[in-house]
Write a protein that holds these residues in place. Structure first.
Motif, PDB file in Angstrom:
ATOM      1  N   GLY A 171      45.841 -10.706   4.140  1.00 42.12           N
ATOM      2  CA  GLY A 171      46.341 -11.941   3.547  1.00 42.12           C
ATOM      3  C   GLY A 171      46.863 -12.933   4.560  1.00 42.12           C
ATOM      4  O   GLY A 171      46.273 -13.145   5.616  1.00 42.12           O
ATOM      5  N   VAL A 172      47.995 -13.564   4.229  1.00 41.55           N
ATOM      6  CA  VAL A 172      48.623 -14.564   5.096  1.00 41.55           C
ATOM      7  C   VAL A 172      48.950 -13.953   6.457  1.00 41.55           C
ATOM      8  O   VAL A 172      48.709 -14.565   7.499  1.00 41.55           O
ATOM      9  CB  VAL A 172      49.904 -15.126   4.433  1.00 41.55           C
ATOM     10  N   ASP A 173      49.471 -12.739   6.454  1.00 39.86           N
ATOM     11  CA  ASP A 173      49.853 -12.051   7.694  1.00 39.86           C
ATOM     12  C   ASP A 173      48.655 -11.929   8.640  1.00 39.86           C
ATOM     13  O   ASP A 173      48.732 -12.290   9.818  1.00 39.86           O
ATOM     14  CB  ASP A 173      50.422 -10.677   7.348  1.00 39.86           C
ATOM     15  N   GLU A 219      46.869 -24.020   9.363  1.00 43.59           N
ATOM     16  CA  GLU A 219      46.502 -25.356   9.835  1.00 43.59           C
ATOM     17  C   GLU A 219      47.635 -26.371   9.701  1.00 43.59           C
ATOM     18  O   GLU A 219      47.452 -27.556   9.974  1.00 43.59           O
ATOM     19  CB  GLU A 219      45.264 -25.847   9.086  1.00 43.59           C
ATOM     20  N   GLN A 220      48.802 -25.911   9.280  1.00 42.33           N
ATOM     21  CA  GLN A 220      49.932 -26.819   9.048  1.00 42.33           C
ATOM     22  C   GLN A 220      50.596 -27.220  10.361  1.00 42.33           C
ATOM     23  O   GLN A 220      50.980 -26.370  11.154  1.00 42.33           O
ATOM     24  CB  GLN A 220      50.953 -26.175   8.111  1.00 42.33           C
ATOM     25  N   ARG A 221      50.734 -28.526  10.566  1.00 40.45           N
ATOM     26  CA  ARG A 221      51.415 -29.062  11.743  1.00 40.45           C
ATOM     27  C   ARG A 221      52.889 -29.248  11.391  1.00 40.45           C
ATOM     28  O   ARG A 221      53.293 -30.300  10.909  1.00 40.45           O
ATOM     29  CB  ARG A 221      50.777 -30.371  12.183  1.00 40.45           C
ATOM     30  N   VAL A 222      53.637 -28.187  11.617  1.00 37.23           N
ATOM     31  CA  VAL A 222      55.065 -28.144  11.305  1.00 37.23           C
ATOM     32  C   VAL A 222      55.795 -27.463  12.455  1.00 37.23           C
ATOM     33  O   VAL A 222      55.163 -26.866  13.330  1.00 37.23           O
ATOM     34  CB  VAL A 222      55.323 -27.376   9.979  1.00 37.23           C
ATOM     35  N   ASP A 223      57.110 -27.521  12.428  1.00 30.59           N
ATOM     36  CA  ASP A 223      57.883 -26.823  13.455  1.00 30.59           C
ATOM     37  C   ASP A 223      57.761 -25.312  13.295  1.00 30.59           C
ATOM     38  O   ASP A 223      57.635 -24.586  14.279  1.00 30.59           O
ATOM     39  CB  ASP A 223      59.351 -27.235  13.394  1.00 30.59           C
ATOM     40  N   ALA A 224      57.801 -24.838  12.040  1.00 28.91           N
ATOM     41  CA  ALA A 224      57.739 -23.390  11.804  1.00 28.91           C
ATOM     42  C   ALA A 224      56.886 -23.083  10.584  1.00 28.91           C
ATOM     43  O   ALA A 224      56.952 -23.770   9.566  1.00 28.91           O
ATOM     44  CB  ALA A 224      59.142 -22.823  11.600  1.00 28.91           C
ATOM     45  N   VAL A 225      56.103 -22.030  10.727  1.00 28.53           N
ATOM     46  CA  VAL A 225      55.295 -21.482   9.639  1.00 28.53           C
ATOM     47  C   VAL A 225      55.908 -20.139   9.270  1.00 28.53           C
ATOM     48  O   VAL A 225      56.220 -19.326  10.146  1.00 28.53           O
ATOM     49  CB  VAL A 225      53.831 -21.281  10.095  1.00 28.53           C
ATOM     50  N   VAL A 226      56.099 -19.905   7.975  1.00 28.79           N
ATOM     51  CA  VAL A 226      56.627 -18.616   7.527  1.00 28.79           C
ATOM     52  C   VAL A 226      55.461 -17.679   7.258  1.00 28.79           C
ATOM     53  O   VAL A 226      54.487 -18.046   6.609  1.00 28.79           O
ATOM     54  CB  VAL A 226      57.511 -18.776   6.279  1.00 28.79           C
ATOM     55  N   ASN A 227      55.588 -16.478   7.791  1.00 34.50           N
ATOM     56  CA  ASN A 227      54.581 -15.442   7.619  1.00 34.50           C
ATOM     57  C   ASN A 227      55.069 -14.416   6.611  1.00 34.50           C
ATOM     58  O   ASN A 227      56.143 -13.844   6.781  1.00 34.50           O
ATOM     59  CB  ASN A 227      54.306 -14.746   8.959  1.00 34.50           C
ATOM     60  N   ALA A 228      54.280 -14.182   5.578  1.00 30.10           N
ATOM     61  CA  ALA A 228      54.562 -13.105   4.623  1.00 30.10           C
ATOM     62  C   ALA A 228      54.084 -11.813   5.287  1.00 30.10           C
ATOM     63  O   ALA A 228      52.967 -11.353   5.077  1.00 30.10           O
ATOM     64  CB  ALA A 228      53.834 -13.362   3.305  1.00 30.10           C
ATOM     65  N   ALA A 229      54.934 -11.268   6.117  1.00 32.72           N
ATOM     66  CA  ALA A 229      54.589 -10.142   6.988  1.00 32.72           C
ATOM     67  C   ALA A 229      54.790  -8.802   6.290  1.00 32.72           C
ATOM     68  O   ALA A 229      55.408  -8.721   5.235  1.00 32.72           O
ATOM     69  CB  ALA A 229      55.463 -10.189   8.246  1.00 32.72           C
ATOM     70  N   ASN A 230      54.278  -7.764   6.914  1.00 29.08           N
ATOM     71  CA  ASN A 230      54.666  -6.419   6.495  1.00 29.08           C
ATOM     72  C   ASN A 230      55.736  -5.943   7.473  1.00 29.08           C
ATOM     73  O   ASN A 230      55.955  -6.555   8.517  1.00 29.08           O
ATOM     74  CB  ASN A 230      53.468  -5.465   6.401  1.00 29.08           C
ATOM     75  N   SER A 231      56.418  -4.873   7.154  1.00 30.00           N
ATOM     76  CA  SER A 231      57.581  -4.460   7.950  1.00 30.00           C
ATOM     77  C   SER A 231      57.237  -4.067   9.376  1.00 30.00           C
ATOM     78  O   SER A 231      58.083  -4.137  10.255  1.00 30.00           O
ATOM     79  CB  SER A 231      58.324  -3.324   7.249  1.00 30.00           C
ATOM     80  N   SER A 232      55.994  -3.707   9.631  1.00 35.05           N
ATOM     81  CA  SER A 232      55.620  -3.317  10.997  1.00 35.05           C
ATOM     82  C   SER A 232      55.567  -4.511  11.943  1.00 35.05           C
ATOM     83  O   SER A 232      55.675  -4.347  13.154  1.00 35.05           O
ATOM     84  CB  SER A 232      54.255  -2.622  11.003  1.00 35.05           C
ATOM     85  N   LEU A 233      55.368  -5.708  11.405  1.00 32.45           N
ATOM     86  CA  LEU A 233      55.200  -6.953  12.170  1.00 32.45           C
ATOM     87  C   LEU A 233      53.933  -6.961  13.018  1.00 32.45           C
ATOM     88  O   LEU A 233      53.752  -7.847  13.854  1.00 32.45           O
ATOM     89  CB  LEU A 233      56.411  -7.230  13.082  1.00 32.45           C
ATOM     90  N   LEU A 234      53.058  -6.011  12.817  1.00 33.35           N
ATOM     91  CA  LEU A 234      51.897  -5.877  13.690  1.00 33.35           C
ATOM     92  C   LEU A 234      50.602  -6.387  13.062  1.00 33.35           C
ATOM     93  O   LEU A 234      49.512  -6.040  13.505  1.00 33.35           O
ATOM     94  CB  LEU A 234      51.751  -4.418  14.140  1.00 33.35           C
ATOM     95  N   GLY A 235      50.720  -7.225  12.048  1.00 38.11           N
ATOM     96  CA  GLY A 235      49.538  -7.791  11.404  1.00 38.11           C
ATOM     97  C   GLY A 235      49.156  -7.000  10.178  1.00 38.11           C
ATOM     98  O   GLY A 235      49.624  -5.897   9.949  1.00 38.11           O
ATOM     99  N   GLY A 236      48.313  -7.598   9.375  1.00 38.61           N
ATOM    100  CA  GLY A 236      47.880  -6.956   8.143  1.00 38.61           C
ATOM    101  C   GLY A 236      46.843  -7.814   7.463  1.00 38.61           C
ATOM    102  O   GLY A 236      46.061  -8.480   8.118  1.00 38.61           O
TER     103      GLY A 236
END
Length: 170
Positions: free
Chosen positions: A31-33, A12-29
């Motif tokens: 938590g935050v990802d 919900e953050q109105r910012v230029d960029a949100v950092v995603n604590a992703a997994n290496s696949s980048l295909l979702g997971g």
């Protein structure tokens, strides 16, 4: 750079960029990802698939960062970074710090003025919360960046209080 923290939902953050604590696949997971992929919609997944079909065919290495569209999020970009899994027998602190540094480097290339970070690796990757806060605040304070505001977005009140106190004393 101004470092702040807020108690809330990173999606919900109105910012230029949100950092995603992703997994290496980048295909979702989880938590935050998972939250970022669900709320951001299919555009984020499509952009991540494009990366996987291109130069990131083997996935995103731990500590590295890459940007995609933010889809339906109230941000312009999502910066995906893969945090290390905590280990009692191996010091992976430098990998955790590199997540913050490399994410800010990507934000600089995007000319992002404000960036929202989660507490990387402190969820399912089991990094001890007090040390995760210490690594985040210390690393972000030391980064040479053109980003004007970095916001740590924390989901739990006790973690928010810990981060708030650490930021005040940094």
């Amino acid at each position: 750079m101004r470092l702040t923290c807020v108690l809330g939902d990173i999606t919900e953050q109105r910012v230029d960029a949100v950092v995603n604590a992703a997994n290496s696949s980048l295909l979702g997971g989880g938590g935050v990802d998972g939250a970022i992929h669900r709320k951001g919609g299919p555009e984020i997944l499509a952009a991540c698939r494009d990366l996987r079909n291109g130069h990131l065919g083997g996935g995103l290495p731990t500590g590295e960062a890459v940007a995609t569209t933010a889809g339906e999020l109230p941000a312009t970009w999502v910066i995906h970074t893969v945090g290390p899994v905590w280990s009692a027998t191996q010091d992976r602190t430098e990998l955790l710090r590199s997540c913050y540094r490399n994410s800010l480097s990507v934000a600089d290339r995007l000319s992002a003025a404000n960036v929202a970070f989660p507490l990387i690796s402190a969820g399912v990757y089991r990094w001890p919360v007090d040390d995760a806060v210490e690594q985040a605040v210390t690393t972000l304070r030391r980064c040479d960046t053109a980003v004007e505001e970095v916001r740590l977005v924390l989901f739990q009140a006790d973690t928010f209080e810990l981060a708030r106190k650490r930021i005040e004393t940094a």
